[in-house]
Write an enzyme that holds these catalytic residues in place. Structure first.
Site, PDB file in Angstrom:
ATOM      1  N   GLU A 142      35.543 -93.190  -9.091  1.00 26.20           N
ATOM      2  CA  GLU A 142      34.618 -93.789 -10.172  1.00 26.20           C
ATOM      3  C   GLU A 142      34.617 -95.455  -9.981  1.00 26.20           C
ATOM      4  O   GLU A 142      33.927 -96.067 -10.105  1.00 26.20           O
ATOM      5  CB  GLU A 142      34.693 -93.344 -11.680  1.00 26.20           C
ATOM      6  CG  GLU A 142      34.256 -91.948 -11.782  1.00 26.20           C
ATOM      7  CD  GLU A 142      35.125 -90.949 -11.346  1.00 26.20           C
ATOM      8  OE1 GLU A 142      36.355 -90.998 -10.808  1.00 26.20           O
ATOM      9  OE2 GLU A 142      35.220 -89.698 -11.972  1.00 26.20           O
TER      10      GLU A 142
ATOM     11  N   GLU B 140      37.224 -83.703 -12.296  1.00 21.67           N
ATOM     12  CA  GLU B 140      37.425 -83.503 -13.720  1.00 21.67           C
ATOM     13  C   GLU B 140      37.362 -81.927 -14.042  1.00 21.67           C
ATOM     14  O   GLU B 140      38.059 -81.408 -14.986  1.00 21.67           O
ATOM     15  CB  GLU B 140      36.438 -84.493 -14.403  1.00 21.67           C
ATOM     16  CG  GLU B 140      37.054 -85.870 -14.039  1.00 21.67           C
ATOM     17  CD  GLU B 140      36.256 -86.937 -14.862  1.00 21.67           C
ATOM     18  OE1 GLU B 140      35.080 -86.778 -14.729  1.00 21.67           O
ATOM     19  OE2 GLU B 140      36.753 -87.812 -15.814  1.00 21.67           O
TER      20      GLU B 140
ATOM     21  N   ALA C 200      29.365 -86.419 -11.094  1.00 21.57           N
ATOM     22  CA  ALA C 200      28.487 -86.575 -12.083  1.00 21.57           C
ATOM     23  C   ALA C 200      26.944 -86.948 -11.774  1.00 21.57           C
ATOM     24  O   ALA C 200      26.735 -87.233 -10.464  1.00 21.57           O
ATOM     25  CB  ALA C 200      28.993 -87.255 -13.206  1.00 21.57           C
TER      26      ALA C 200
ATOM     27  N   GLY D 213      33.475 -86.324 -11.329  1.00 23.30           N
ATOM     28  CA  GLY D 213      33.176 -85.106 -12.048  1.00 23.30           C
ATOM     29  C   GLY D 213      33.717 -83.895 -11.668  1.00 23.30           C
ATOM     30  O   GLY D 213      33.883 -82.909 -12.341  1.00 23.30           O
TER      31      GLY D 213
END
Ligand code: NAI
Length: 710
Positions: free
Chosen positions: A135, A113, A64, A110
């Site tokens: 993370e 994900e 991200a 991300g």
């Protein structure tokens, strides 16, 4: 455009993610906006039979947008941002067509994900590709539904360690864990398999969207998992001493998510994510371990104007513990190694060290027999200096003795080319002094590795008085070539890392001399976030070595006619190393006893040697002192221009000697404490301890000017 959309004759749509001007795809608005538009088009067109998501870069998606997240300081915008991202992933998995993630390379955070929101994941079996939710290493938790999808996919007990430790898996490991469902040989095979899956599964949907969904391994209420919840929080806290809120927040997300439906779980995750993202720990960790580390890796401290260089052949002098490790790290990067020692047995022993590491990797499935053989073929053990001919770089790792080092420097320089770089791995001897033995001091540099070399990510590069910028650039390039992180420091006693790290172990000894209980001292070190207590660490590095360095330093100062202040705990060191002959782990006795068939334990005789004081300090005072001595010494180094940047100081502290990562490094500790507050508290401590702890001058100035380290 960040996304190219292709449609084939079977109505399979491929979304090729390829953000212009970037080496990696990142999940920021430039990518998600066209992505959302593409999903809307897919939803609107019933003739589309399936969707493949892949990347035009070497890797899939890196993660991200950390930059945007770092800037957010308020809860609502953070919550909205993460909910928006989740909404987009939810829409993707509910678009009514089979969606396959065709993972051509690494998918982390991300990126993974996004892949988890697809109905099927296929990856190219490339040993360089990594998959995981790391993370937690930045003080965060997976906020894009990762804490909800992963446990529903592979079970709570399998998912938790991956998220709590931020493990990164290779494709084969991810396959075994059930995160990836198929492997492919290359891009062509990948896309063919992805298409075949789409065509075979026209009604694909996520298992958690099926009313009959059952958790693999059971949900949070299942007895085996209920048992897990009774111990997991205390186990996690015991390991992290409560310093990493993300760990407990991940547990909460998975536990609470395990008793509710998927969408409620996702909202719960967003709330915990905000807790983490706004915490000082995440800000410290992102600031240092993301921004500052990236700046270093991009060459912040590398002199400009020199073409990138590569080492093809390295000569390593001394095949002991360090030389053998450096040989392994170099050969692993494909560099030819000449490993020289004074006896062929010693040189071959050094090479054997690589064989042992490779055997371990083989057993773990991380290495192939052919890979092992080709790596070992790169290392040539020898006693003959003539074999060093053609080396671009020499790294000297013989005994820590000026004469021995001078002797091998002269012998090697007779053989190597005029422009080869000569580096010393000395841990204590100033580089400019060692360079006096060299006929080309401009090519002489320090490359200070850490032990064990194969595990430690840092190399401290030391610039001597005559080291040329070109030599520095070449040293820097070599460190990056062997995939380590370089920090650059100016020559001085103990350089940066050993000098500051020394204050931590000596503070432990000082507390012991003041009569604090040794067990409490060790616990305070661990609670401060250091990997090992100061007394155990001193045993590891050996008290005789510290004592030897102290004597040498006293001699050097006397020879230079300079006064030597020493450290308040020097007398304690002398007592342990000389009077009591307790020299640390290697000697089998130090602050600890090391029985052969039992774990080490604190030496009972410490009580007589250092009697307990009637007043025992609160843990928090000891923790603060241990952090203060390191941070203050780092500030003094910065003031003396020992290291060249704040980034080097922070990264060097975390990667070099394990300074508490959640604090963001030795100088970030002062920033977070508040410079003025730090100065005030340091002055209070200095009053109590005869001036020791007095704040660095630069801190006093910074406090007056309202500045912080930047
Ligand atoms: P070691 O004692 O394990 O290895 C030294 C090797 O050099 C031995 O194999 C010895 O036979 C060889 N040697 C000695 N004189 C020689 C000569 N004239 N010609 C060829 N080979 C010779 O020592 P270690 O721990 O590997 O340290 C080496 C250097 O690295 C020292 O300068 C030390 O200060 C430095 N260093 C050590 C660290 C550690 O954690 N041990 C960390 C960072 C640096």
């Amino acid at each position: 455009m960040s996304i190219t959309i292709q449609r084939d004759s079977d109505n399979i749509v491929t979304l090729l993610l390829d953000m212009p001007g970037r080496s990696m795809n990142v999940l920021n608005e430039a990518l998600t906006a066209p992505f959302v538009a593409a999903i809307a088009d897919i939803e609107a067109d019933p003739s589309i039979a399936g969707v493949i998501i892949t990347s035009g870069k070497a890797d899939f998606v890196a993660g991200a947008d950390i930059e945007k997240l770092f800037q957010i300081t308020e809860a609502q915008p953070a919550f909205d941002l993460v909910q928006e991202f989740k909404g987009f992933l939810r829409r993707l998995e509910q678009c009514g067509r089979p969606v396959v993630a065709a993972l051509n390379g690494t998918a982390l955070g991300g990126g993974l994900e996004l892949a988890l929101a697809c109905h099927h994941r296929i990856a190219i079996n490339n040993p360089k590709a990594k998959f995981g939710l790391p993370e937690v290493k930045l003080g965060l938790l997976p906020g894009g539904g990762g804490t909800q999808r992963l446990p529903r996919l592979i079970g709570i007990q399998n998912a938790l360690p991956l998220m709590l430790e931020g493990k990164e898996l290779r494709a084969e490991e991810a396959l075994q864990q059930g995160i990836i469902q198929e492997l492919a040989n290359d891009r062509e095979d990948l896309l063919a398999k992805a298409k075949a899956w789409c065509l075979a599964h026209p009604k694909a949907a996520q298992p958690w969207d099926d009313k009959k969904f059952r958790w693999p391994g059971g949900d949070s209420k299942t007895p085996a998992n209920a048992q897990l919840w009774s111990i997991a929080p205390s186990m996690a806290s015991a390991k992290t001493h409560g310093n990493y809120p993300a760990v407990i927040n991940i547990l909460s997300c998975v536990f609470e998510g395990g008793i509710v439906d998927f969408d409620t779980g996702c909202e719960i995750e967003s709330r915990y994510f905000v807790n983490c993202a706004l915490s000082p720990v995440a800000k410290n960790m992102i600031g240092t371990l993301w921004f500052q580390l990236n700046a270093i890796n991009k060459g912040k401290s590398r002199p400009e104007g020199f073409a990138p260089s590569r080492v093809n052949k390295v000569g390593i002098l001394g095949a002991g513990m360090m030389g053998a490790g450096i040989a392994y790290a170099s050969a692993k990067a494909g560099i030819g190694v000449v490993l020289l020692d004074s006896s062929i047995d010693a040189a071959e022993n050094g090479k054997n060290y690589s064989a042992k590491l490779l055997d371990k990797a083989l057993k773990r499935g991380q290495q192939t027999v052919a890979g092992k053989e080709s790596l070992l073929a790169l290392i040539k053990p020898t006693v003959d200096f003539d074999d060093l001919g053609g080396c671009d770089l020499i790294i000297e790792a013989v005994f820590e003795d000026r004469q021995v080092k001078a002797d091998v420097t002269r012998k090697a320089e007779v053989v190597i080319g005029a422009d080869a770089v000569f580096a010393s791995n000395t841990s204590t001897l100033p580089i400019s002094g060692l360079a006096q033995a060299s006929s080309r001091p401009a090519n002489f540099i320090g490359l200070h590795f850490f032990s064990p070399v194969d595990k430690m990510p840092l190399v401290e590069i030391i610039i001597g008085e005559h080291t040329s910028p070109q030599t520095l650039a070449r040293g820097f390039d070599y460190v990056q070539q062997i995939k380590k992180t370089p920090i650059v420091v100016n020559d001085s006693r103990g350089f940066y890392t050993s000098r500051v790290f020394g204050t931590y172990v000596m503070e432990g000894l000082k507390l012991l001399m003041e009569g604090q209980h040794p067990r409490a001292i060790e616990m305070a070190g661990l609670q401060a976030g250091m990997p090992v207590g100061p007394l155990a660490l001193h045993d590891e590095i050996s008290l005789s070595l510290s004592w030897h360095i102290l004597q040498q330093t006293r001699k050097d100062f006397a020879a230079a006619g300079k006064p030597f202040a020493g450290h308040p705990a020097d007398a304690g060191l002398e007592k342990m190393a000389k009077e009591l002959d307790r020299n640390g782990k290697k000697a089998g006795k130090g602050f600890y006893d090391y029985p052969e068939n039992a774990p080490k334990h604190l030496w009972p005789g410490l009580q007589q040697a250092f009697p307990l004081a009637s007043q025992q300090l609160p843990q928090k005072d000891m923790i603060e002192r241990m952090m203060f001595v390191q941070a203050n010494e780092a500030a003094k180094c910065y003031e003396e221009k020992v290291m060249l940047s704040v980034a080097d100081a922070n990264i060097g502290s975390i990667f070099g000697w394990g300074f508490a990562p959640f604090q963001g490094g030795a100088l970030q500790y002062i920033n977070a404490y508040g410079v003025a507050n730090f100065v005030k508290r340091a002055n209070q401590l200095a009053e109590q301890f005869d001036g020791y702890f007095a704040p660095a001058k630069i801190l006093v100035q910074m406090a007056e000017q309202g500045k912080k380290f930047e």
